[in-house]
Every structure is written in C-alpha cells, then in structure tokens.
Design an enzyme around this catalytic site. Structure first.
Site, PDB file in Angstrom:
ATOM      1  N   GLN A  27      -4.245  -1.052   9.601  1.00 54.99           N
ATOM      2  CA  GLN A  27      -4.286  -2.411   9.063  1.00 54.99           C
ATOM      3  C   GLN A  27      -4.875  -3.379  10.086  1.00 54.99           C
ATOM      4  O   GLN A  27      -4.506  -3.356  11.263  1.00 54.99           O
ATOM      5  CB  GLN A  27      -2.864  -2.847   8.649  1.00 54.99           C
ATOM      6  CG  GLN A  27      -2.812  -4.172   7.917  1.00 54.99           C
ATOM      7  CD  GLN A  27      -3.486  -4.135   6.544  1.00 54.99           C
ATOM      8  OE1 GLN A  27      -3.585  -3.095   5.897  1.00 54.99           O
ATOM      9  NE2 GLN A  27      -3.963  -5.273   6.086  1.00 54.99           N
ATOM     10  N   LYS A  81       0.847  -1.202   0.000  1.00 52.00           N
ATOM     11  CA  LYS A  81       0.000   0.000   0.000  1.00 52.00           C
ATOM     12  C   LYS A  81       0.879   1.248   0.000  1.00 52.00           C
ATOM     13  O   LYS A  81       0.661   2.181  -0.781  1.00 52.00           O
ATOM     14  CB  LYS A  81      -0.939  -0.011   1.218  1.00 52.00           C
ATOM     15  CG  LYS A  81      -2.058  -1.039   1.103  1.00 52.00           C
ATOM     16  CD  LYS A  81      -2.845  -1.236   2.396  1.00 52.00           C
ATOM     17  CE  LYS A  81      -3.930  -2.296   2.206  1.00 52.00           C
ATOM     18  NZ  LYS A  81      -4.712  -2.579   3.429  1.00 52.00           N
ATOM     19  N   ASP A 126     -10.721   3.461   4.389  1.00 55.79           N
ATOM     20  CA  ASP A 126     -11.163   2.064   4.354  1.00 55.79           C
ATOM     21  C   ASP A 126     -12.689   1.949   4.424  1.00 55.79           C
ATOM     22  O   ASP A 126     -13.237   0.881   4.138  1.00 55.79           O
ATOM     23  CB  ASP A 126     -10.581   1.304   5.576  1.00 55.79           C
ATOM     24  CG  ASP A 126      -9.388   0.438   5.219  1.00 55.79           C
ATOM     25  OD1 ASP A 126      -9.324  -0.052   4.074  1.00 55.79           O
ATOM     26  OD2 ASP A 126      -8.529   0.244   6.097  1.00 55.79           O
TER      27      ASP A 126
HETATM   28  N1  GUN Z   1      -7.032  -6.443   6.510  1.00 51.53           N
HETATM   29  C1  GUN Z   1      -7.498  -7.212   5.502  1.00 51.53           C
HETATM   30  N2  GUN Z   1      -8.074  -6.443   4.562  1.00 51.53           N
HETATM   31  C2  GUN Z   1      -7.984  -5.166   4.996  1.00 51.53           C
HETATM   32  C3  GUN Z   1      -8.383  -3.922   4.449  1.00 51.53           C
HETATM   33  O1  GUN Z   1      -8.987  -3.807   3.382  1.00 51.53           O
HETATM   34  N3  GUN Z   1      -8.068  -2.826   5.196  1.00 51.53           N
HETATM   35  C4  GUN Z   1      -7.448  -2.925   6.383  1.00 51.53           C
HETATM   36  N4  GUN Z   1      -7.218  -1.798   7.043  1.00 51.53           N
HETATM   37  N5  GUN Z   1      -7.061  -4.047   6.912  1.00 51.53           N
HETATM   38  C5  GUN Z   1      -7.320  -5.170   6.218  1.00 51.53           C
END
Ligand code: GUN
Length: 277
Positions: free
Chosen positions: A92, A48, A115
């Site tokens: 995350q 990311k 998110d």
């Molecule tokens: N863990 C698994 N998928 C995601 C996501 O799309 N965003 C975040 N923040 N954590 C995750």
C-alpha cells in the site's frame, strides 16, 4: 444525465470472480502489506483484505511498523516472492519518507505485482502488451465499457499525472484510440482544455476542483478523487451538484470509481493465480 453505478458494476465483477475462484483447486492468495498507520491506508487495506475473503480468496494483511528499514522491507518482499503459496503482493502506498517506493516496487516479482507498478509491467502496458494493469485506471475502463462508450476519436482529458492513476489512465484511453491530453498543476488555462473533453477523468486529488464551467455539455465525467470532508462526508474531485446538471454521464463519490479499484484488484489477483497454477 446518466449516473454510472460503480457499486453495482463492481458487485457484478466480484460475483464473476467468486465463480472463477470456486473452479480453482487452490484459492488465489493475496498479501497486502501496510507499512505504518496512515489512516486512509488502514481503511483501504482493510477493505482489500475483507473483499478478498468474501470472494473465497486467501488474504494476508501484513502490518509493519512505520519505523521498518528499507532493507528489512526489501527482505520481507524477497521472502514473499519466494513463497509458492503467495500469488499476489500489494504494497500500500504511500510509504514512509525514509523508504524509496521505486526501490520497493522494483523488488516485487513482476508476476505477483497485482498493482502493475513494477517497471516491467509499466513498460509492458506502455508497449501495448499489458500484463498487470493498475487497478484504478483499469476499473475506469470497465466503467466506460459498462455504458458501451466508444472512445475512438473522442477527446479525453486526464487531470493528474501520477504513476498510479493519471499516466496509466492516459495510456489506456490512447490504446482505445482517444485523443488524449494530460493536465496537471502547471497547466496553463486548464478550463479551456477541459472544456474540449468528451471524456474527462479527474484524478488531481483536490476536492471539488472540477465545476460546471470546466465541463463540455454532454461529457462523460469520471471522478477518481476521494476526500473526507470536515462534516465526515466523502466527496470527489468533481463538484457533483453543478457538474451533474450538464454532464452526459457521471460517476458519484462514493459508489463510483472506488468500488471498481477493489473489484479490479480481485481480477488481477485471479489473473496472477491462474498464471501461476
Ligand atoms: N494508494 C493509493 N492507491 C493505491 C493503489 O491502487 N495501490 C496501492 N498499492 N496503493 C495505493
């Protein structure tokens, strides 16, 4: 059978974001917060962070120890909420067990919640007034749009009911006028249901769960799963070899939904920055 090339579509989206970023006076700034060292999370957050920089955004990867207290993490989030230079905040998941993900999501400024996990953004999505839509399900809708798939009146079955994928996925398909069923670990006679699906989204987190006998011939099969097998190869929730023989469309793993999640995160971060400037 047609393969849906997520890698190519994600690259097109990334290129469009790059152009949009160049037009802005200040680059969008995303802060990605990683708590602890969960091995999958380390890889995701690194990707990311790197992709943001590639499109000309500013990205900060904030690594915090797994032992951080909930109060200290909340206080970091409050600081990021206050910083005018920060447009997007991503925590995350999963978080260590002693930290309540609900309390953490609730603390993020909903206008920086790229998110789409803050209760306000969840509510807005389910009211049909989306602000930030969770990246993976939004990315799946982009894939369906890329093949001009018309969801209206189709049977859509989502396997999995997580807040991150299953629930928002079902809502987005519903908003496109599909008839939506959510299956999960307690569902009885699941294959009878999945075999009615014109669109089948597998987000169960179980490698090779979906085999050919689960699938209606000609269906559009979207694989959200990602698993590293003992031989080191990546695979999904769908048994690609058997299902690809009867599906109408299918997403591969890797190169399907995964790249779309990151491309959509870029779009959401751009949206956050444009809303803030
Ligand atoms: N863990 C698994 N998928 C995601 C996501 O799309 N965003 C975040 N923040 N954590 C995750």
């Amino acid at each position: 059978m047609q393969l849906i090339d997520g890698k190519k579509i994600a690259q097109e989206r990334q290129d469009a974001v790059t152009k949009a970023v160049q037009k802005l006076a200040t680059p969008p700034h995303l802060v990605v917060v990683l708590v602890g060292e969960d091995s999958a999370s380390v890889v995701y957050t690194r990707n990311k962070h790197a992709t943001c920089e590639k499109v000309g955004m500013k990205s900060t990867l904030l690594k915090l120890p797994a032992t951080i207290s909930e109060d200290d993490l909340l206080s970091k989030i409050h600081d990021l909420n206050q910083e005018r230079d920060v447009h997007g905040i991503l925590i995350q998941l999963p978080l260590p067990k002693h930290i309540s993900a609900d309390r953490i999501m609730d603390a993020i400024d909903p206008h920086k919640d790229v998110d789409g996990f803050h209760p306000e953004n969840v509510g807005l999505l389910h009211l049909g007034q989306p602000r930030f839509v969770p990246c993976t399900p939004k990315g799946v809708m982009t894939l369906l749009d890329s093949i001009d798939y018309d969801c209206a009146g189709k049977n859509a079955v989502v396997i999995g009911r997580s807040n991150i994928v299953g629930k928002p996925m079902a809502e987005l398909l519903l908003q496109r006028n599909a008839t939506v069923t959510i299956c999960h670990s307690k569902t009885k006679d699941i294959t009878t249901i999945t075999r009615t699906a014109d669109i089948l989204v597998a987000a169960a987190g179980k490698p090779h769960l979906v085999t050919a006998d689960w699938v209606k011939p000609g269906a559009c099969v979207i694989d959200v799963g990602i698993h590293r097998m003992p031989d080191g190869k990546l695979t999904g929730d769908v048994d690609f070899d058997s299902v690809s023989k009867i599906a109408g469309w299918i997403t591969p793993v890797p190169g399907g939904v995964g790249p779309m999640t990151i491309a959509t995160l870029l779009e959401n971060t751009l949206q956050a920055a444009e809303g803030a400037i």
